[in-house]
Motif scaffolding. Structure first.
Motif, PDB file in Angstrom:
ATOM      1  N   LYS A 101       0.833  -1.199   0.000  1.00  0.00           N
ATOM      2  CA  LYS A 101       0.000   0.000   0.000  1.00  0.00           C
ATOM      3  C   LYS A 101       0.871   1.255   0.000  1.00  0.00           C
ATOM      4  CE  LYS A 101      -3.888  -2.069   2.440  1.00  0.00           C
ATOM      5  NZ  LYS A 101      -4.559  -2.228   3.732  1.00  0.00           N
ATOM      6  N   GLY A 102       0.319   2.323  -0.507  1.00  0.00           N
ATOM      7  CA  GLY A 102       0.968   3.616  -0.361  1.00  0.00           C
ATOM      8  C   GLY A 102       1.808   4.043  -1.535  1.00  0.00           C
ATOM      9  N   GLN A 103       1.934   3.233  -2.558  1.00  0.00           N
ATOM     10  CA  GLN A 103       2.717   3.665  -3.709  1.00  0.00           C
ATOM     11  C   GLN A 103       2.260   2.930  -4.960  1.00  0.00           C
ATOM     12  OE1 GLN A 103       5.161   2.379  -1.038  1.00  0.00           O
ATOM     13  NE2 GLN A 103       4.566   0.300  -1.575  1.00  0.00           N
ATOM     14  N   ARG A 104       2.367   3.667  -6.082  1.00  0.00           N
ATOM     15  CA  ARG A 104       1.968   3.074  -7.355  1.00  0.00           C
ATOM     16  C   ARG A 104       2.960   2.005  -7.781  1.00  0.00           C
ATOM     17  NH1 ARG A 104       2.997   4.035 -13.113  1.00  0.00           N
ATOM     18  NH2 ARG A 104       4.824   5.231 -12.508  1.00  0.00           N
ATOM     19  N   VAL A 105       4.231   2.380  -7.713  1.00  0.00           N
ATOM     20  CA  VAL A 105       5.274   1.463  -8.185  1.00  0.00           C
ATOM     21  C   VAL A 105       6.385   1.360  -7.154  1.00  0.00           C
ATOM     22  CG1 VAL A 105       4.884   1.890 -10.642  1.00  0.00           C
ATOM     23  CG2 VAL A 105       6.432   3.378  -9.345  1.00  0.00           C
ATOM     24  N   GLU A 106       7.212   0.390  -7.331  1.00  0.00           N
ATOM     25  CA  GLU A 106       8.430   0.272  -6.542  1.00  0.00           C
ATOM     26  C   GLU A 106       9.529  -0.210  -7.481  1.00  0.00           C
ATOM     27  OE1 GLU A 106       6.976  -2.497  -3.667  1.00  0.00           O
ATOM     28  OE2 GLU A 106       7.688  -4.249  -4.791  1.00  0.00           O
ATOM     29  N   LEU A 107      10.741  -0.240  -6.945  1.00  0.00           N
ATOM     30  CA  LEU A 107      11.878  -0.569  -7.790  1.00  0.00           C
ATOM     31  C   LEU A 107      12.504  -1.872  -7.303  1.00  0.00           C
ATOM     32  CD1 LEU A 107      13.550   0.566 -10.154  1.00  0.00           C
ATOM     33  CD2 LEU A 107      15.016   1.681  -8.464  1.00  0.00           C
ATOM     34  N   HIS A 108      12.542  -2.866  -8.186  1.00  0.00           N
ATOM     35  CA  HIS A 108      13.231  -4.100  -7.836  1.00  0.00           C
ATOM     36  C   HIS A 108      14.699  -3.961  -8.204  1.00  0.00           C
ATOM     37  CE1 HIS A 108       9.852  -7.275  -7.251  1.00  0.00           C
ATOM     38  NE2 HIS A 108       9.683  -6.181  -6.543  1.00  0.00           N
ATOM     39  N   GLY A 109      15.542  -3.926  -7.204  1.00  0.00           N
ATOM     40  CA  GLY A 109      16.938  -3.638  -7.444  1.00  0.00           C
ATOM     41  C   GLY A 109      17.659  -4.746  -8.178  1.00  0.00           C
ATOM     42  N   ARG A 110      18.160  -4.417  -9.357  1.00  0.00           N
ATOM     43  CA  ARG A 110      19.027  -5.375 -10.041  1.00  0.00           C
ATOM     44  C   ARG A 110      20.445  -5.187  -9.533  1.00  0.00           C
ATOM     45  NH1 ARG A 110      21.329  -5.237 -15.064  1.00  0.00           N
ATOM     46  NH2 ARG A 110      20.154  -3.427 -15.778  1.00  0.00           N
ATOM     47  N   GLU A 111      20.769  -3.938  -9.268  1.00  0.00           N
ATOM     48  CA  GLU A 111      22.028  -3.658  -8.596  1.00  0.00           C
ATOM     49  C   GLU A 111      21.791  -2.553  -7.584  1.00  0.00           C
ATOM     50  OE1 GLU A 111      25.218  -2.213 -10.962  1.00  0.00           O
ATOM     51  OE2 GLU A 111      26.613  -2.248  -9.268  1.00  0.00           O
ATOM     52  N   VAL A 112      22.240  -2.776  -6.385  1.00  0.00           N
ATOM     53  CA  VAL A 112      22.136  -1.757  -5.344  1.00  0.00           C
ATOM     54  C   VAL A 112      23.553  -1.408  -4.930  1.00  0.00           C
ATOM     55  CG1 VAL A 112      21.323  -1.228  -3.020  1.00  0.00           C
ATOM     56  CG2 VAL A 112      19.915  -2.618  -4.553  1.00  0.00           C
ATOM     57  N   ARG A 113      24.007  -0.257  -5.395  1.00  0.00           N
ATOM     58  CA  ARG A 113      25.393   0.091  -5.128  1.00  0.00           C
ATOM     59  C   ARG A 113      25.473   1.080  -3.969  1.00  0.00           C
ATOM     60  NH1 ARG A 113      29.984   1.361  -9.564  1.00  0.00           N
ATOM     61  NH2 ARG A 113      28.953  -0.337 -10.641  1.00  0.00           N
ATOM     62  N   VAL A 114      26.227   0.715  -2.968  1.00  0.00           N
ATOM     63  CA  VAL A 114      26.364   1.579  -1.799  1.00  0.00           C
ATOM     64  C   VAL A 114      27.445   2.623  -2.084  1.00  0.00           C
ATOM     65  CG1 VAL A 114      26.891   1.677   0.651  1.00  0.00           C
ATOM     66  CG2 VAL A 114      25.673  -0.300  -0.283  1.00  0.00           C
ATOM     67  N   ILE A 115      27.062   3.880  -2.046  1.00  0.00           N
ATOM     68  CA  ILE A 115      28.002   4.945  -2.364  1.00  0.00           C
ATOM     69  C   ILE A 115      28.627   5.512  -1.097  1.00  0.00           C
ATOM     70  CG2 ILE A 115      28.279   7.177  -3.510  1.00  0.00           C
ATOM     71  CD1 ILE A 115      27.477   4.848  -5.341  1.00  0.00           C
ATOM     72  N   GLY A 116      27.794   5.835  -0.115  1.00  0.00           N
ATOM     73  CA  GLY A 116      28.331   6.411   1.124  1.00  0.00           C
ATOM     74  C   GLY A 116      27.586   5.864   2.321  1.00  0.00           C
ATOM     75  N   LEU A 117      28.333   5.445   3.320  1.00  0.00           N
ATOM     76  CA  LEU A 117      27.697   4.925   4.528  1.00  0.00           C
ATOM     77  C   LEU A 117      27.423   6.062   5.509  1.00  0.00           C
ATOM     78  CD1 LEU A 117      29.855   1.724   5.011  1.00  0.00           C
ATOM     79  CD2 LEU A 117      27.470   1.846   4.233  1.00  0.00           C
ATOM     80  N   ALA A 118      26.558   5.833   6.433  1.00  0.00           N
ATOM     81  CA  ALA A 118      26.279   6.809   7.497  1.00  0.00           C
ATOM     82  C   ALA A 118      26.218   6.043   8.807  1.00  0.00           C
ATOM     83  CB  ALA A 118      24.962   7.525   7.221  1.00  0.00           C
ATOM     84  N   ASP A 119      27.135   6.344   9.696  1.00  0.00           N
ATOM     85  CA  ASP A 119      27.196   5.644  10.976  1.00  0.00           C
ATOM     86  C   ASP A 119      25.886   5.867  11.741  1.00  0.00           C
ATOM     87  OD1 ASP A 119      27.606   4.683  13.484  1.00  0.00           O
ATOM     88  OD2 ASP A 119      29.656   5.453  13.661  1.00  0.00           O
TER      89      ASP A 119
END
Length: 571
Positions: free
Chosen positions: A192-210
């Motif tokens: 619920k709450g959204q028309r679409v979502e994104l199925h990640g084929r690649e999820v690239r982590v750019i910057g972490l946050a402690d």
RNA sequence: UCCCCGAUAGCUCAAUUGGUAGAGCGAGCGGCUGUUAACCGCUAGGUCGUAGGUUCGAGCCCUACUCGGGGAGCCA
């Protein structure tokens, strides 16, 4: 490597140092224009949009660790962008080697979450980049990541499957604040709450946050706390919305004036004149405060200063705007303004932005007409331009803003004279803290009564006593009042102050002298009346107060990115 | 600048009016789950804004200062 790579600062052709586009010139920079020329190896011409987009700010770089095939697949996702970026180049491989595709990846091929949520068809492949708001991770199946990139209020939900190569190492440890680039397929959302979502084929982590230290937790924060985190608060719903509305409103203001033939005039920020006597000024000086030069009478010797005279930050561009108005007709300014008053209220800043239109061949009525039409346009425009953000303000900040703005846009402002206002206040069944009589300056309690109780809408008050208004306002025939007008709105109070200007030289100088001003200092201002004088009028609008009114934000410090107030100039 | 209120865990707050500090959220770990302010369990985390004073004893009372909020003035 070519100078266009952005990594090597030395041009391989001219040997000159290459300043990245967008970065200001620094000492030692010797600009190389090589990148403006066709590439000597493949005749490629960098599209200007690429250069404009390049930022000088250091940011994470995606190393081209992927295969060429991968990039070609990536690029094939949006052929339009590909053409834009790669132009007539002969070989993708060549540009990949030169790091160009990396730029494509970082700059152009990124879709905005606003577009994906609104328009992109199910089944499309997109690449987005953004910052994590919340993560709901599962040890077993997959993770839900809500990502926001500032393009809109809403986040997109990224579904990251455990089959992803970096799931255990990276994705399962993601927390709020981390930055990602996600490439995947847009699918219909079963949730619920959204028309679409994104199925990640690649999820690239750019910057972490402690997560232990990141101040913006996925929970409700007070505005007071977020003010201490002004560099990060734009990542919250409210301040993201404020930023978008502020930007949209600035655009609307320019559009309003530009479409009506007003000229945008850049009036000086540094000024030698205390133009309106409008409060305390910030001094601008290069003198050594610890060793001030003194003249024979041991006064500070300003001849030694940068401008050889005392100078200040402007408190208004009005006087300069008048000079351009009296040559070019209708003009406006839109720039920063500085007041060194020790004002500690939710409606005052030491540095704020002001809009000041000035019109030749215009009287007080025309001035008031413009003010009303202008405000109506801006408020109607912002409802139209930022519906989702305005919905948010109406729901979470002030549940009357949309109704109020709609009402304002549709119904005429009340217009009364100062004299009439005094009559109304005297007749009011109220005990005033400040007694009312003709000649007093209206106090906040009086203004609020008129706009919130009597009329319940914006009120334009005109024809104030000359004794409480500055020298440049036109003296009326009655000799007691000036052609001034203030626009008052509920809650904020004065949002616009304006006047028809005194165009008669003798009356002007008389009033200057009456206010103990040195007429000679304003010789250039008086010249306007000396040579081809013309009735003209204008007003000043506080930009932040306008945003406050439109969004319902209670404190002016929350509608400007970095508020400057007494004892506060962090960031 | 004036008046009023406040400052306790990363955040938001509580502490029976002077007897030695607690909750929710957040975080870490574990469990569960097409979830969406998820949920359940456990754990860690505080020189009570700073400096003095009163008292056997101060988060609590007094003084000063710093910072924040509200109101007023000045204005946009």
């Amino acid at each position: 490597m070519s100078c266009r790579s952005g990594r090597d600062n030395t041009c391989d052709r001219t040997g000159q140092r290459h300043r990245p586009p967008g970065r200001p010139r620094l000492p030692g920079d010797n600009d190389c224009n090589h990148h403006r020329h066709p590439c000597h190896t493949c005749d490629y011409v960098m599209p200007s949009s690429v250069f404009h987009y390049r930022s000088s700010v250091t940011r994470p770089t995606i190393r081209p660790t992927r295969s060429f095939e991968y990039y070609r697949q990536m690029v094939s996702i949006s052929q339009t962008n590909l053409r834009l970026a790669v132009g007539n180049c002969q070989s993708l491989q060549l540009h990949f080697e030169q790091g160009l595709l990396e730029k494509v990846y970082m700059n152009i091929d990124r879709a905005l979450i606003a577009d994906v949520l609104a328009d992109v068809e199910v089944g499309s492949e997109v690449t987005i980049g953004g910052w994590i708001r919340t993560v709901r991770a599962s040890k077993g199946g997959f993770s839900f990541i809500t990502l926001n990139d500032g393009s809109c209020m809403d986040c997109i939900q990224v579904v990251a499957d455990k089959e992803l190569g970096n799931y255990d190492d990276e994705i399962s440890h993601l927390t709020a604040g981390c930055s990602l680039i996600v490439c995947g397929e847009v699918v219909e959302s079963p949730g619920k709450g959204q028309r679409v979502e994104l199925h990640g084929r690649e999820v690239r982590v750019i910057g972490l946050a402690d997560a232990e230290k990141y101040p913006i937790q996925p929970k409700r924060h007070t505005f007071e706390f977020l003010r201490t985190q002004a560099h990060l608060r734009a990542r919250t719903n409210t301040f993201g919305a404020v930023a978008r509305v502020r930007s949209a409103m600035a655009g609307l203001i320019h559009e309003y004036f530009q479409s009506r033939g007003f000229l945008y005039v850049h009036t000086p920020v540094i000024t030698a004149s205390d133009c309106e006597g409008a409060g305390e000024l910030f001094r601008v000086s290069t003198l050594d405060l610890d060793a001030l030069p003194r003249d024979d009478e041991s006064n500070i010797d300003y001849a030694e200063d940068f401008f050889s005279r005392p100078t200040y930050l402007t408190v208004s561009g009005q006087l300069e705007a008048e000079t351009y108005s009296c040559a070019l007709g209708n003009v406006y300014t839109f720039g920063p303004t500085f007041r060194a008053e020790n004002s500690n209220t939710p409606r005052h800043l030491a540095e704020f932005w002001m809009i000041e239109p000035e019109m030749a061949f215009c009287d007080l009525q025309g001035d008031a007409d413009l003010a009303e039409d202008f405000l109506k346009n801006i408020f109607a425009g912002i409802l139209n331009k930022c519906p989702a953000d305005m919905e948010f303000f109406n729901k979470r900040i002030d549940n009357t803003v949309i109704e109020t703005l709609t009402h304002i846009a549709e119904s005429p402002f009340e217009r009364i004279t100062y004299t009439k206002a005094i009559e109304l206040l005297e007749a009011a069944d109220c005990k005033w803290q400040f007694p009312v009589s003709w000649g007093i300056d209206l106090q906040t309690e009086h203004e609020r009564y008129l706009t919130e109780e009597t009329f319940k809408k914006p009120v334009i008050i005109t024809d104030y006593p000359s004794s409480i208004k500055p020298f440049y306002m036109r003296l009326s025939d009655d000799g007691k009042t000036v052609a001034a007008m203030d626009v008052l709105v509920p809650k904020i109070g004065e949002i616009i102050g304006g006047a028809q200007r005194e165009e008669r030289l003798d009356v002007l100088t008389e009033r200057m002298e009456a206010q103990s001003m040195n007429v000679d200092d304003y010789w250039w201002y008086c010249d306007l009346r000396r040579y081809g004088t013309v009735p003209h009028a204008g007003f000043g609008l506080g930009f932040e107060r306008t945003i406050q009114f439109a969004t319902g934000m209670a404190n002016i410090r929350d509608v400007i990115p970095y508020p400057r107030t007494p004892r506060s100039a962090e960031f």
